[in-house]
Design a protein around this motif. Sequence first.
Motif, PDB file in Angstrom:
ATOM      1  N   SER A  81       0.806  -1.238   0.136  1.00 49.18           N
ATOM      2  CA  SER A  81      -0.072  -0.050   0.054  1.00 49.18           C
ATOM      3  C   SER A  81       0.789   1.233  -0.050  1.00 49.18           C
ATOM      4  CB  SER A  81      -1.056   0.052   1.246  1.00 49.18           C
ATOM      5  OG  SER A  81      -0.228   0.029   2.470  1.00 49.18           O
ATOM      6  N   ASP A  82       1.882   1.174   0.937  1.00 48.66           N
ATOM      7  CA  ASP A  82       2.971   2.310   0.726  1.00 48.66           C
ATOM      8  C   ASP A  82       3.473   2.737  -0.727  1.00 48.66           C
ATOM      9  OD1 ASP A  82       2.552   2.989   3.377  1.00 48.66           O
ATOM     10  OD2 ASP A  82       4.261   1.714   4.007  1.00 48.66           O
ATOM     11  N   ILE A  83       3.636   1.520  -1.245  1.00 47.50           N
ATOM     12  CA  ILE A  83       4.501   1.637  -2.611  1.00 47.50           C
ATOM     13  C   ILE A  83       3.432   2.224  -3.752  1.00 47.50           C
ATOM     14  CG2 ILE A  83       5.129   0.263  -4.527  1.00 47.50           C
ATOM     15  CD1 ILE A  83       7.251   0.452  -2.891  1.00 47.50           C
ATOM     16  N   ARG A  84       2.248   1.846  -3.618  1.00 42.35           N
ATOM     17  CA  ARG A  84       1.149   2.321  -4.380  1.00 42.35           C
ATOM     18  C   ARG A  84       0.770   3.862  -4.296  1.00 42.35           C
ATOM     19  NH1 ARG A  84      -2.611  -3.245  -4.304  1.00 42.35           N
ATOM     20  NH2 ARG A  84      -1.428  -4.376  -5.665  1.00 42.35           N
ATOM     21  N   PHE A  85       0.908   4.237  -2.751  1.00 37.01           N
ATOM     22  CA  PHE A  85       0.564   5.459  -2.361  1.00 37.01           C
ATOM     23  C   PHE A  85       1.678   6.395  -3.068  1.00 37.01           C
ATOM     24  CE2 PHE A  85       1.769   9.112   0.128  1.00 37.01           C
ATOM     25  CZ  PHE A  85       0.263   9.579   0.384  1.00 37.01           C
ATOM     26  N   CYS A  86       2.794   5.927  -2.942  1.00 32.53           N
ATOM     27  CA  CYS A  86       4.140   6.891  -3.557  1.00 32.53           C
ATOM     28  C   CYS A  86       3.914   6.769  -5.017  1.00 32.53           C
ATOM     29  CB  CYS A  86       5.258   6.125  -3.115  1.00 32.53           C
ATOM     30  SG  CYS A  86       5.847   6.422  -1.375  1.00 32.53           S
ATOM     31  N   VAL A  87       3.663   5.804  -5.694  1.00 35.07           N
ATOM     32  CA  VAL A  87       3.649   5.842  -7.050  1.00 35.07           C
ATOM     33  C   VAL A  87       2.374   6.735  -7.404  1.00 35.07           C
ATOM     34  CG1 VAL A  87       2.932   4.401  -9.262  1.00 35.07           C
ATOM     35  CG2 VAL A  87       4.575   3.748  -7.648  1.00 35.07           C
TER      36      VAL A  87
END
Length: 382
Positions: A277-283
């Motif tokens: 979820s953090d990765i997707r948030f950043c992307v």
Amino acid sequence: MAGKRKVAFDPAKDEEQFAERKVMYDKTRASDREIYEQSCQRLGVKPNSACLKFLDSYAGRHEMKEVSFQGNYIGSVNPFLDLFRMTNGIRKLLLRANGLTNASLGVLVPVLVKYQATTLEAIDVCENKDLSLDGGKALKVLAKSCPRLISIRVLQTNIPSYLKMTLQQQIEANYHSGVLARAEFMRMRRLFHDIDTDGSGTVNRQELCTYELTKLKDEFGSVESHSSPSYKKLMKKEYARRMRQAKEMFDLLDKDASNTVTFEEYLASQYPKLSVSDIRFCVRKYAMEATQEEAAGGASSYMSREEICHVFDKYDADGSGSITLQELCEGLKIPLEDLQEMFDEYDWDANDTLDLNEFCFLMAVKSEDVDPGNPRSMSLSV
């Protein structure tokens, strides 16, 4: 006749015997409330009526994300230890003005480290005036052992100032280890685009190998450019080694065996501590900013921490030093019903307002539900 002598609580023995109790809890599908009541009975203490009201009575379900006993004197944490052992994924532990002692934290912290280290994000032990040096040391162990812990509140305790500074430094380290900085994201994005030569948005095995080969040539030149036979032989070995490593790397990156690697998969390999979820948030967030910057000719839309504090002051329309739900809705231009749940989650003291610390922690939330257009910031409340 002398009264029955009370046996001292032994944390190590209690932990050792928990395995047997867990079998019983699972077999009987005990609720959180029943586990607490049975613990009180086993330890010979009277159940706290306010805690009983808070605890879930659903059979076999142990999913408390937030534990809040604020303002309710509990003294000993011993009856709650099995709850913390049985519960999956506690994020916030709010123990303000609970009569906690150094000994209580000394017992609690090892349990949190063993069972909640991967999920605990915030702990509040404010207004526990008996907490001092040893309590601060226990919190230091907790902060070092819980990489997602980015908010510790110890106001109105007697923990020494130098330990408070140490705690602040540790949660800063935790924050930066769990957040992908914007500048680093942009660097990784450019690198991925360099590898993705066909502009498809994904990288295949041949593209990665070609990129590694090009990088090697830039470093040492081509094999043909060197006249020495022995050097050519060494270079051929190095090329073969690099190609083998590139292929192995691709197999590691390609988690779904699709024969292509997405940017999210690439980021996940470089930042293993970040959740999906953090990765997707950043992307989602940073990629949009990058697109906007490119359209604007490179002008940055990034806001500094000082600007975030300015945003807080701007949203605080009445200058009260806190933000109401209505003020937040007006500031973010988001309907009230879309913000209510998140607002309540970060209104720790349940006073229907967010102070600066609560607002900062909300800005640091690892969530995709609301993107207020500002960078995430840690909550330092020590």
